[in-house]
Design an enzyme around this catalytic site. Structure first.
Site: not given
Ligand code: PLP
Length: 400
Positions: A61, A115, A188, A213
């Protein structure tokens, strides 16, 4: 274990073959270490690792070698001192907010078109825990400055390229504004990936990725990561020892393997997206295309400056003229190459209906305020031939 041969069959079944002496060879690619516990010659050594005085591993962990290798690779690509991996992008966003000092009574200023799950994390979960959340149009620096001055937040959170409207954040200007008001800037960077942009070099304090992604790139692993200074990594690390949203070693291995082809994939995906965006932009059935690589995009010049001509990302969104949800769904069903799957950044081309998937958790009014109508579709171009992608879009549009 010494004298194992003299032990019973039952004991040998448990210990035989394990714990080979340290090797004098180095595997070319990092092995998967699923071990939960780690051994040392002396208990004093283990004590030193627990205390952070000696580099090593004690419990999975806290850290494991495969996950550390992935973290080191991401830190290198983001130009960061360190990185902390998580079991998902959402876990990474939540962790960065906590590390930046977001707690009951504190404020967060965030871009309106984030998002959907990030939007709902802020507006529902964190707000219900006593966090004051202010959403702003991050492309309007005066709006951002006013919100920062009024709320004096712990954090300002934006996406480099926003999901799904593809707005580009002026990270250097936002960093200066955030720091003037004592806030950390959280970026992000999922859509841009470190191939296009390194937010830390432009003043950001925490860079977040849904590694699900572009970083992993093959649609077979859920992962998140935050890149930061050594000091901020330590905050993230100490918190995650308590929260436990760690990445597993198998997923870390897949993510690390995917990362190696990030520049090759991104180059192709940016080229494909640019061609598709230009083509859609002149299609009679399409009323609007959002893509920073188009000169008509409001932040086209900013994208050129920040991404230094390397491309404008592999995602675009567009509106089909006069389409309702049923028409958008029929278009998606008519595609044969582009897959209607809920993700992005893969080698496969993927199409998604934001209003009923990524932004489903928002109310209809919230979606309309942000600019996500039922006619909007998001396309993440894969690494296939652009000609084949265009032919697929053409035939699906023709069948409407
Ligand atoms: N940030 C962005 C820009 C996203 O498009 C996504 C998911 O589509 C996330 C964060 C969340 O990521 P996760 O699905 O890996 O938790």
């Amino acid at each position: 274990m010494k004298d194992l041969i003299q032990k019973s069959f039952q004991t040998r079944a448990v210990h035989a073959g394990e714990r080979a002496p340290a090797a004098d060879y180095t595997p070319v690619s990092t092995p998967i270490y699923p071990s939960v516990g780690y051994l040392y010659e002396s208990m004093d050594d283990m004590d030193a690792v627990f205390a952070g005085a000696k580099q090593g591993y004690v419990y999975s962990r806290y850290a494991t070698p495969t996950v550390s290798a992935f973290e080191a690779a991401v830190a290198s690509l983001e130009g960061a001192e360190a990185a902390q991996a998580y079991s998902s992008g959402m876990a990474a966003i939540h962790a960065a907010l906590l590390a930046a000092g977001v707690k009951a009574g504190a404020s967060v200023v965030a871009a309106l078109d984030l998002y959907g799950a990030t939007f709902t994390l802020l507006r529902s979960l964190l707000a219900s825990l006593g966090v004051n959340v202010r959403m702003v149009d991050a492309s309007d620096l005066e709006d951002v400055a006013a919100a920062l001055a009024e709320t004096q937040p712990a954090a300002l959170l934006v996406e480099t390229i926003s999901n799904p409207l593809l707005k580009v954040a002026d990270v250097p200007a936002l960093a200066a504004l955030a720091h003037r008001h004592g806030a950390s800037l959280l970026v992000d960077n999922t859509f841009a990936s470190p191939y296009l942009f390194n937010p830390l070099a432009h003043g950001a304090d925490y860079v977040i990725h849904s590694a699900t992604k572009y970083l992993s790139g093959h649609g077979d692993v859920l992962a998140g990561v935050v890149a930061a200074s050594a000091e901020n990594k330590n905050k993230l690390y100490e918190m995650n020892k308590l929260i436990g949203g760690v990445l597993g070693p198998f997923e870390a291995w897949l993510a690390l393997r995917g990362l190696k082809t990030l520049p090759l994939r991104m180059r192709q995906q940016c080229q494909n997206a640019q061609r598709v965006a230009e083509w859609l932009n002149s299609h009679p059935r399409v009323s609007k295309v959002n893509y920073p690589g188009l000169p008509v995009h409001p932040q086209h010049d900013l994208a050129e400056r920040l991404f230094e001509g390397k491309g404008s990302g592999g995602v675009l969104s567009f509106e089909i003229k006069d389409a309702d949800k049923a028409t958008a769904y029929r278009f998606m069903e008519a595609l044969t190459l582009c897959l209607p799957a809920t993700t992005l950044g893969d080698i496969y081309s993927l199409v998604l209906h934001p209003a009923t998937s990524s932004h489903r958790s928002l109310t209809a009014e919230e979606r309309l305020r942000i600019g996500i109508p039922d006619s909007l579709l998001r396309l993440s171009t894969g690494i296939e031939s652009a000609d084949d992608i265009l032919a697929d879009l053409e035939s699906a549009l023709a069948r409407l």
